[in-house]
Design a protein around this motif. Sequence first.
Motif, mmCIF file in Angstrom:
data_model
loop_
_atom_site.group_PDB
_atom_site.id
_atom_site.type_symbol
_atom_site.label_atom_id
_atom_site.label_comp_id
_atom_site.label_asym_id
_atom_site.label_seq_id
_atom_site.Cartn_x
_atom_site.Cartn_y
_atom_site.Cartn_z
ATOM 1 N N ALA A 52 0.824 -1.221 0.000
ATOM 2 C CA ALA A 52 0.000 0.000 0.000
ATOM 3 C C ALA A 52 0.851 1.261 0.000
ATOM 4 O O ALA A 52 0.479 2.276 -0.606
ATOM 5 C CB ALA A 52 -0.941 -0.005 1.203
ATOM 6 N N ASN A 89 -6.990 3.044 10.014
ATOM 7 C CA ASN A 89 -5.864 3.070 10.942
ATOM 8 C C ASN A 89 -5.693 4.537 11.295
ATOM 9 O O ASN A 89 -5.417 5.324 10.381
ATOM 10 C CB ASN A 89 -4.600 2.527 10.260
ATOM 11 N N ASP A 136 -7.527 4.012 0.294
ATOM 12 C CA ASP A 136 -6.383 3.225 0.762
ATOM 13 C C ASP A 136 -6.972 2.063 1.560
ATOM 14 O O ASP A 136 -7.550 2.275 2.626
ATOM 15 C CB ASP A 136 -5.494 4.120 1.650
ATOM 16 N N TYR A 188 -6.886 -2.710 4.815
ATOM 17 C CA TYR A 188 -7.676 -3.441 5.825
ATOM 18 C C TYR A 188 -9.058 -3.840 5.295
ATOM 19 O O TYR A 188 -9.956 -4.135 6.076
ATOM 20 C CB TYR A 188 -7.844 -2.578 7.096
ATOM 21 N N SER A 205 -3.400 -3.593 -0.702
ATOM 22 C CA SER A 205 -2.199 -4.308 -0.273
ATOM 23 C C SER A 205 -2.602 -5.634 0.359
ATOM 24 O O SER A 205 -3.674 -5.743 0.970
ATOM 25 C CB SER A 205 -1.484 -3.441 0.762
ATOM 26 N N SER A 245 -0.706 -6.911 2.651
ATOM 27 C CA SER A 245 0.082 -6.938 3.888
ATOM 28 C C SER A 245 -0.714 -7.436 5.082
ATOM 29 O O SER A 245 -0.210 -8.194 5.908
ATOM 30 C CB SER A 245 0.609 -5.539 4.210
ATOM 31 N N ARG A 300 5.865 -7.321 0.547
ATOM 32 C CA ARG A 300 5.669 -6.108 -0.236
ATOM 33 C C ARG A 300 4.897 -6.363 -1.531
ATOM 34 O O ARG A 300 5.463 -6.357 -2.628
ATOM 35 C CB ARG A 300 7.022 -5.423 -0.547
HETATM 36 N N1 PLP Z 1 -2.018 2.562 4.727
HETATM 37 C C1 PLP Z 1 -2.365 2.317 5.986
HETATM 38 C C2 PLP Z 1 -3.608 2.928 6.508
HETATM 39 C C3 PLP Z 1 -1.585 1.490 6.803
HETATM 40 O O1 PLP Z 1 -1.966 1.260 8.066
HETATM 41 C C4 PLP Z 1 -0.409 0.925 6.275
HETATM 42 C C5 PLP Z 1 0.469 0.090 7.102
HETATM 43 O O2 PLP Z 1 0.318 -0.074 8.273
HETATM 44 C C6 PLP Z 1 -0.083 1.216 4.948
HETATM 45 C C7 PLP Z 1 -0.903 2.021 4.205
HETATM 46 C C8 PLP Z 1 1.146 0.627 4.323
HETATM 47 O O3 PLP Z 1 0.929 -0.737 4.122
HETATM 48 P P1 PLP Z 1 1.933 -1.665 3.320
HETATM 49 O O4 PLP Z 1 2.675 -2.467 4.320
HETATM 50 O O5 PLP Z 1 1.071 -2.539 2.466
HETATM 51 O O6 PLP Z 1 2.802 -0.796 2.520
#
Ligand code: PLP
Length: 396
Positions: free
Chosen positions: A106, A179, A213, A216, A242, A244, A253
């Motif tokens: 992300a 987040n 974005d 989650y 993402s 992740s 990644r």
């Molecule tokens: N956007 C938000 C809201 C996040 O919480 C995070 C990571 O914690 C990211 C982007 C970045 O995520 P990534 O690890 O996929 O780059």
Amino acid sequence: MINQKTYALGSKRSVIREIFEYAKKRGAEIGRENVFDFSIGNPSVPAPKEVNESIERIVATTSSVELHGYTSAQGDKGVRDTIATNLNVRFNTTLCGDDLYMTCGAAASLTITFHALAESGDEFITFAPFFPEYKVFCEGAGAKLKVVKSDDNLQPDFDLLEQSITENTKGLLINSPNNPSGVVYGEEVIKKLAEILEKKQKEFGKTIFFIADEPYRELVYDKDTVVPFIMNYYDNSIVCYSYSKSISMPGERIGYIAVNPKCKGAKEVYFSVCGAGRVLGYVCAPSLFQRVAAECDGLTADLSVYKNNRDLLYRGLTDCGFDCVYPDGAFYLFMKSPEADAYAFCEKAKKYELLLVPGDDFGCPGYVRIAYCVKPETISRALPSFAFLAREYGLN
Ligand code: PLP
């Protein structure tokens, strides 16, 4: 002699990283199990077993040259086609592989998107609380991040948003599930945001992008919590995704950018995304994990663990007398600090080995973030300490 902006960013840790490092140091002193580290959003649930199975199968069946070689800059065509088809099935969209650009997670999705869209003088709006790296990513692309307050429930404040959009606004960036708050924006909210953006596009005679974005997206815990797919509500939209968090692969990644094919000048926007990827030197996303992502797209880690953590923590903290925002998703809980200065509160919490992150860097002073992607026993063992802390403030 050197770039002072990057020096400043690299020589100073984020508050989250600072606390995370402190947790490691403190753990070495008193034992890791005695430190309640709620600082960082590192998934605590293992990747689903299909991820390792997929890795093994791909390694066994793909020629080494192909597997470890470059893919197309925008990502392997078969991978993109598969993910686009899955999105269409899930969200009733009309995406094709050529609307998708595979990224290194992300963070890369966002930096590339900001670079692809930003022109001199542009501003992007986001709501507080927000992921602090947005400021770094946005300013790195030469644009300004304008932060708009949310309402008391940490949902978007529509009036404030309307007042904040100007002729310089290039886009609105949302993050739901959020987040640090765990809040999810429902369909009515997304519709209203889209309506405001449409109105402002007309008023200023320009395109305003709606960017989501969504690392989650799948992390929601109640049957009736739905995360609307913004492309179904607004044409000039871009989704930054993402793997992740959904399948617990933050270290690998991998993610993607999806440009809405109905977006004005969709092909130009897509090519600008490709160009931004070049400018930033990404070359291509990791070849093996592009393939793993395609095979595992739609799966999730065991979300019941996060749900149980969420329930245990929310109940425990509210029983102690703390004022918490109910987190519908992600793996963060946002709690009001019982004193105005959240830093001072976090210092007091530290006395009980409770490591929390002040909300200030998320644009919300007076709150703290608690990342509950931890072992369930960390929460059950931490709750008595939270109760002592609450008593210090006369909450129970
Ligand atoms: N956007 C938000 C809201 C996040 O919480 C995070 C990571 O914690 C990211 C982007 C970045 O995520 P990534 O690890 O996929 O780059």
